[in-house]
Design an enzyme around this catalytic site. Sequence first.
Site: not given
Lengths: 327, 709
Positions: B236, B463-464, B600, B603, B606, B673, B676
């Site tokens: 996306g 979204i992947g 933190r 994973n 990813t 997060g 981005e």
Amino acid sequence: MSDIGYVRAADQGSALALVAEDPDAVFLAGGTTELDLALKDQVVHPSRFVDIGRLPLRGVTRDGDRLRVAALTTMEELAADPTVRDRLPFVREALLLGASTQLRNMATIGGNLLQRTRCRYFRDPEVGACNKREPGSGCAAIKGVARMHAILGAGPTCIALHASDLCVPLVAMDAEVELLDADGTRTVPLTQFYRTPGDRPDVENVLRHGELVTHVQVPLLPAGARSGYLKVRDRTSYEFATTSAGAAITVEDGTITWARLGLGGVGTVPWRAWEAESVLVGAPANERTFRAAAEAAIRDPFTVPGTAFKVELAKRTIVRILRTVTS
Amino acid sequence: MTATLAKENVIGRPIDRIDGRRKVAGAAPYPSDFDLPGQVHAALISSTVAAGRITRIDRSRAEAAPGVLTVLTHDNAPALVDPPQNALGSTMRRPLRDDRILHYGQHIGIVVANTRAEALAAAKLVEIEYAEEDPVLDLDDPRAAVEDNPFGMASSRGDVPAALAAADVTVDGTYTIGAEANSPMGLFTTVASWQGGRLVVHDTTQAPSFLRIALSVMFEVPEENVRVLIPFLGGGFGAGLRLWSHTVLTTLAARVLDRPVKLVLSRPQMFHSVGHRAASRQRVQLGADRDGRLTALDHDAIAANGMGDNLPSPIVAVTPATYACANVATHERRAHLNIPYTGFMRAPGAVEAHFAIESALDELADQTGVDPVELRLRNYAEVHPESGKPWSSKALRECLEVGAQRFGWAGRDPAPRSTHDGDQLVGQGMAGASFEFYALPCTVRLAVDRRGNATVRTAGTDIGTGTYTITAQITAELLGIDVENVRVVIGDTDQPPAPQSGGSGLAGALAAAIQNAAGELAEQLARLDGRPGESFASLLDRHGLDELAVTGYSDLAGAATHSDVAPAGAFAAAYAEVGVDEELGVVRVRRLVSVIDGGRVFNAKTARSQAIGGAVMGIGMALLEELAYDPNSGRVANGTFGDYLVPVNLDVPDLDITFVGEPDTFNPTGGKGLGEIGIVSIAPAIANAVHHATGRRIRDLPITLDKML
Ligand SMILES: Cc1cc2nc3c(=O)[nH]c(=O)nc-3n(C[C@H](O)[C@H](O)[C@H](O)COP(=O)(O)OP(=O)(O)OC[C@H]3O[C@@H](n4cnc5c(N)ncnc54)[C@H](O)[C@@H]3O)c2cc1C
Ligand code: SF4
């Protein structure tokens, strides 16, 4: 809905007949140009595809100082040919810098010669003004977004680029195309095969309807000559040339004794830089000569704002390839 | 909590995606994989002019075409209600509202037929005439309606004009960025079906909960009667954050026909139907003392927006928090153009702002002779520059230092044009990045059963980025079970509402909600008199309970308002080495080091993939990507992957990616997060490297070869 027929030609004779009998039938080789245009973009409307993919027109043979390439040989196959590697290195380079491995395994040499322009206005059926698609309708690209367009052989009717890489060294080497139809065969020099748009941008070459390209003949480089192909583009791979140049040169005692130069990314047809060659032959192999050749090659360009930068870029591309092959 | 809850070190482990096997086996259903019984197919009718009015529509030929079931245009379609505001701001003008044309490719109708081919063929038979107007396509067009301070983000601290006037050194640069297309691989799809009064929609959306609200309002059905499903989404990058007209039209067609209707956008339609990063122009003025200490920062931005649209996508929002500087002013405008609607694209606003600010800082470094890394450290915001509160976490310093070390910055000759390699001039540049904290409320349902399994349910989607996987890891660690024993049910609005996958806000909010649920669960288990070391499975068993389910909730943004720390987003630094073939204008990235503080890391694998994706997209932004509009028709002139260039493998050097920093002290799970941040500092680092290589400052992205000649 437009239905398009499909027939696989059993042999050469029926392939010719199947296309000749129907003015809207087309040959289908690898399909990497034709299927995009007919099925995805829907800007050409053939009545039927005559698939020639299984005709025995595949392979490369050597005939003295010439190579004879059957039209259905794939780009990858030709690039892998040992004679091409040794005696036509810039043909191999041009092939391998084109498209992607997947495409090169499908795309044929005949199809590469006959590939259609990438002009997005040509390829978008919503665009009304395209003289190549609809003669007399105008040219949307000239006032539009034109970056991957031609500056040589171009004019107010059409600035569409012939985007083949392969054809650049081929025109430089005076390759010839063998054509076949019910009336027999004829051989046309590649430099006379294409037509600049003039008042008929829809007519791109001298091929008659139903005529099949069976072979391409390419003279080998003379002994002692060196060649190279330079492709300039923003993306490192998988992009057509912004400009390109293929040069083959023999230098003896610092003097150029033989020279061939083809240009890509700039011409409405694969461009042979004859004037540049005359400047080169007999001149010392140095920067001044190279620049003079470049100036001679890009004379009277027809530019629009989006392509104006190509005038200087094409010249520098020429200088760079000449420098490279003579160093 | 019973002693067995909590298992060490599951969070953070670089485990493979738990949905990876299904994906590579083709068993993960993306929206376009759904086919419902009785389903029919739609095709869109799109405007072929950019501005004006529809004067005539003749549907008759299309209606008579084979297989056609309906043709809906503004003059025969049932009226809809305007879409509501949501947390991402107002949505666009609803489709088929009237005869107005606001951009080329506007969806002005929908054709439904038995097959997709029939629908596509019939769409071409609809005859439309327009009263065409001259479109406004350019930010600089004097006819463009320009709004001042549309987002209320203009800000000011101190006295910028006075500080600029008094500064020892000033920089004044204007930076432009071309429009960019998100270009996800998955073609956006809607499969809508009405089952009685209930609407079920499979849709390519990153914001299922918002889409549900929007459809419920537009189609006047209670929210609980709308179910949006998006278990898997083929990328996306923000394109799925808005309500798009194709979704509404497909839903409408399904309602009119009372049959399931499926629509898959074509690749060219993707370029004008699902938003893009708006073209922008920014002016940055810096004032500093001779040592490069900032005394003034003035940032002015203007960006494009669709006609009749009001997407809240500020550029300058991040500016005041980037560096310690007493005098900072920001200004923002937006110009309404006859372009396809803009949208959100990875790090919207932040990445534009950083290109301008980090380029300007490089210019300042150049003028003052202060090393670019040192310059950023001298202006380091130790506390949040607006609130004065300490950051909840901030390892930008480590990003800068670790990056410099990994890159070998210390050996760099600061003089431009100082390094050659064959035909190439070699340059090295760097940039820092600060991302905003962002979070919305999130709810999860967490259930454990007597076989020792846990199930997490939430409406938010993956979204992947790895949401499935980190959800399982976080849950496994908190409950003391194996990842294999966690089932993750997401992308379904019948589950508890969650924020969109966007703004780098889902992972943190979701993690906090799961933790809240785990705490609640522990309390409930405690009430069941757990024995030391007893597993919840045995506890449930002993009590004859099949399952225990709790709801968890997080509202980090709400908590932030009365927190005594300033919640931080992610930080990063990028170091780039480029080779510039000056004769031919070609720029290639030779090396790229990216260091990220994402708090933190849930994973490591990813997370790294996100950093890689951001870096690749940043290379595209810096060197290749630009949506072009035909200046006469307003049509997207390069709407294919042959014409709109994204980086290919050869454009991407080996990427050196490192994560630094500590768990965040504001988010209870320590995460921030990081979807981005990885793009934010890439383009300025590359542009700064181009300057170092050549001495030429390119303030206009992308840096295509013609700009270098
Ligand atoms: C994404 C993409 C990238 C590309 N990049 C490059 C590039 O970088 N450089 C480059 O040079 N090319 C590039 N190409 C073009 C590609 O090389 C051509 O599409 C290909 O060579 C065409 O060969 P084909 O066999 O697939 O032809 P087809 O698509 O089958 O046919 C093309 C045309 O030639 C006609 N035809 C084919 N064979 C014969 C024959 N023997 N006799 C008479 N008529 C014939 C067909 O009727 C049709 O009109 C690219 C193409 C794509 C799709
Ligand atoms: S350049 Fe040629 S092909 Fe392109 S729009 Fe103009 S006429 Fe058509």
